[in-house]
Enzyme design. Sequence first.
Site, PDB file in Angstrom:
ATOM      1  N   THR A  71       0.704  -1.127   0.085  1.00 26.68           N
ATOM      2  CA  THR A  71      -0.155   0.195  -0.059  1.00 26.68           C
ATOM      3  C   THR A  71       0.760   1.098   0.110  1.00 26.68           C
ATOM      4  O   THR A  71       0.796   2.246  -0.736  1.00 26.68           O
ATOM      5  CB  THR A  71      -0.839   0.132   1.298  1.00 26.68           C
ATOM      6  OG1 THR A  71      -2.124  -1.063   1.064  1.00 26.68           O
ATOM      7  CG2 THR A  71      -1.740   1.314   1.374  1.00 26.68           C
ATOM      8  N   ASN A 150      -5.028 -10.193  -7.419  1.00 25.58           N
ATOM      9  CA  ASN A 150      -5.161 -10.864  -6.227  1.00 25.58           C
ATOM     10  C   ASN A 150      -6.644 -11.533  -6.376  1.00 25.58           C
ATOM     11  O   ASN A 150      -6.628 -12.379  -5.306  1.00 25.58           O
ATOM     12  CB  ASN A 150      -5.134  -9.971  -5.207  1.00 25.58           C
ATOM     13  CG  ASN A 150      -5.820  -8.417  -5.361  1.00 25.58           C
ATOM     14  OD1 ASN A 150      -5.832  -7.958  -6.818  1.00 25.58           O
ATOM     15  ND2 ASN A 150      -6.674  -7.992  -4.612  1.00 25.58           N
ATOM     16  N   GLN A 178       0.958 -10.053  -5.523  1.00 27.91           N
ATOM     17  CA  GLN A 178       0.755 -11.516  -5.535  1.00 27.91           C
ATOM     18  C   GLN A 178       1.804 -12.369  -6.096  1.00 27.91           C
ATOM     19  O   GLN A 178       1.424 -13.536  -6.155  1.00 27.91           O
ATOM     20  CB  GLN A 178      -0.644 -11.456  -5.961  1.00 27.91           C
ATOM     21  CG  GLN A 178      -1.757 -10.805  -5.304  1.00 27.91           C
ATOM     22  CD  GLN A 178      -1.984 -11.470  -3.818  1.00 27.91           C
ATOM     23  OE1 GLN A 178      -2.039 -12.692  -3.910  1.00 27.91           O
ATOM     24  NE2 GLN A 178      -2.680 -10.720  -3.048  1.00 27.91           N
ATOM     25  N   SER A 199       4.998  -6.940  -0.906  1.00 25.73           N
ATOM     26  CA  SER A 199       4.757  -7.106   0.781  1.00 25.73           C
ATOM     27  C   SER A 199       5.227  -8.240   1.242  1.00 25.73           C
ATOM     28  O   SER A 199       4.741  -9.337   0.451  1.00 25.73           O
ATOM     29  CB  SER A 199       3.106  -7.006   0.962  1.00 25.73           C
ATOM     30  OG  SER A 199       2.843  -5.625   1.343  1.00 25.73           O
ATOM     31  N   ALA A 200       5.894  -8.328   2.379  1.00 26.39           N
ATOM     32  CA  ALA A 200       6.500  -9.524   2.814  1.00 26.39           C
ATOM     33  C   ALA A 200       5.271 -10.547   3.197  1.00 26.39           C
ATOM     34  O   ALA A 200       5.654 -11.914   3.157  1.00 26.39           O
ATOM     35  CB  ALA A 200       7.583  -9.187   4.113  1.00 26.39           C
ATOM     36  N   HIS A 201       4.191 -10.132   3.880  1.00 26.83           N
ATOM     37  CA  HIS A 201       3.246 -11.005   4.301  1.00 26.83           C
ATOM     38  C   HIS A 201       2.460 -11.831   3.248  1.00 26.83           C
ATOM     39  O   HIS A 201       1.981 -12.709   3.882  1.00 26.83           O
ATOM     40  CB  HIS A 201       2.323 -10.261   5.247  1.00 26.83           C
ATOM     41  CG  HIS A 201       1.179  -9.348   4.621  1.00 26.83           C
ATOM     42  ND1 HIS A 201      -0.118  -9.770   4.465  1.00 26.83           N
ATOM     43  CD2 HIS A 201       1.403  -8.287   4.129  1.00 26.83           C
ATOM     44  CE1 HIS A 201      -0.578  -8.796   3.779  1.00 26.83           C
ATOM     45  NE2 HIS A 201       0.053  -7.904   3.486  1.00 26.83           N
ATOM     46  N   CYS A 330     -15.329  -7.067  -1.427  1.00 27.27           N
ATOM     47  CA  CYS A 330     -16.566  -7.640  -1.737  1.00 27.27           C
ATOM     48  C   CYS A 330     -17.586  -7.698  -0.695  1.00 27.27           C
ATOM     49  O   CYS A 330     -17.248  -8.545   0.161  1.00 27.27           O
ATOM     50  CB  CYS A 330     -16.397  -8.736  -2.528  1.00 27.27           C
ATOM     51  SG  CYS A 330     -17.875  -9.436  -3.176  1.00 27.27           S
TER      52      CYS A 330
HETATM   53  N1  PMP Z   1      -1.688  -4.843  -3.927  1.00 26.27           N
HETATM   54  C1  PMP Z   1      -2.257  -6.121  -4.048  1.00 26.27           C
HETATM   55  C2  PMP Z   1      -2.620  -6.824  -5.418  1.00 26.27           C
HETATM   56  C3  PMP Z   1      -2.585  -6.744  -2.991  1.00 26.27           C
HETATM   57  O1  PMP Z   1      -3.283  -7.940  -2.911  1.00 26.27           O
HETATM   58  C4  PMP Z   1      -2.536  -6.108  -1.657  1.00 26.27           C
HETATM   59  C5  PMP Z   1      -2.764  -6.921  -0.332  1.00 26.27           C
HETATM   60  N2  PMP Z   1      -4.172  -7.124  -0.605  1.00 26.27           N
HETATM   61  C6  PMP Z   1      -1.764  -4.839  -1.778  1.00 26.27           C
HETATM   62  C7  PMP Z   1      -1.397  -4.305  -3.035  1.00 26.27           C
HETATM   63  C8  PMP Z   1      -1.630  -4.297  -0.311  1.00 26.27           C
HETATM   64  O2  PMP Z   1      -0.676  -4.754   0.400  1.00 26.27           O
HETATM   65  P1  PMP Z   1      -0.611  -4.526   1.760  1.00 26.27           P
HETATM   66  O3  PMP Z   1      -1.748  -4.420   2.596  1.00 26.27           O
HETATM   67  O4  PMP Z   1       0.331  -5.425   2.328  1.00 26.27           O
HETATM   68  O5  PMP Z   1       0.048  -2.955   2.118  1.00 26.27           O
END
Ligand code: PMP
Length: 372
Positions: A71, A150, A178, A199-201, A330
């Site tokens: 984000t 995603n 993703q 994003s690492a998670h 959604c």
């Molecule tokens: N871009 C995509 C395609 C995502 O799937 C996500 C997380 N759902 C994000 C951005 C945002 O990642 P984060 O919540 O770790 O900042």
Amino acid sequence: MLYLDNSATTQILPEVRSAMLPYLMEEYGNPSSKYYLVAENAKNAVKDARNSISSLLGCTDREIIFTSGSTESNNMIIKGVADYYSEKGNHIITSKVEHPSVLEACKFLETKGFEVTYLNVDNFGRIDLSELSSIITDKTILVSIIWGNNELGSLNDMKTISEICLERDVFLHTDATQVVSKVAIDLTEFPGIKFLSCSAHKFHGPKGIGAAFIRKDRYDILAKITPLMHGGGQEEGYRSGTLAVHNIVGMGKAGEMSQKNLLNNIKKLCFLEGYLTTILNDKFKGMLIFNHDKEHKIPGILSVQFKGINNEILVKKLAPFIAASTGSACSSSKPSHVLDAIGLSIDQVRNTIRFSLSATIEKEDLNIFNEL
Ligand code: PMP
């Protein structure tokens, strides 16, 4: 409970946890401090982590800027390019199936006088390459296109998008949240990509840490953007603030594990996806429509319509046994913009569930569907 919502987030690996723990306890130094050991140790740990992420992505260490996640990276890059190059042009191109952190950043920029083109997508959520080509003008300062979706898993043809942007001399940013760890990425093969977010998670690392790739030019100068965070000048001035060393170390370890196991993980995810598809088809004969493409997709993401069944009710019913999702953003009042963009009716959207797998799952775990 079987967790099948790995596109939302993943569990951190034991190796990641072990790597992080010392940096929450005895190794608490600030990597920007000097001369004493805990600071040096923290600095070296950050250096190693940066190296494991750069080698996962196929870039150099200097091109990795740690952020709090995709984000932030998306906002930083999109708003940062827009601000820095506002005198050159005011046109940005993105697609209708981006994550809200891209779409909302673009909408914000529209209120500041920028013009944004939101490209349509095909039935699987991919942009039309000739439309992209035709829409770029000399006022276009940025193209931001998601690498892998995603909700559907569909992969855009990033090779060609990169070539188009390189040829037209337009900056390209891609949200690769993703795809990192599920698709082999070598950024030397995508010279048109100037920026990337991750994003690492999403790959078994901790939450609250991610990276922005910022490409350097042949003179070793990183692409210029206006930073979101002003302050002490950490991360080459792109992202001020004391580095979250424990999280960075966790991301580095998760990146190292992803790189080491990449091909095996991809193979396993493909196998698990096939197995889950067979189980679902057997169990719900004639009731299913798969929204996702069979090819050119992130392995392990399934988007499935259960004809005549409300997705919220089904997901709630499954919840004690299986964690799945109705697809991000959604709800009954606000249907998914991604499924809407691929042309599904409101009823079809409300019948859709996303299952997202992880290579940590075993085939036998999926047999839980047969016991329901
Ligand atoms: N871009 C995509 C395609 C995502 O799937 C996500 C997380 N759902 C994000 C951005 C945002 O990642 P984060 O919540 O770790 O900042």
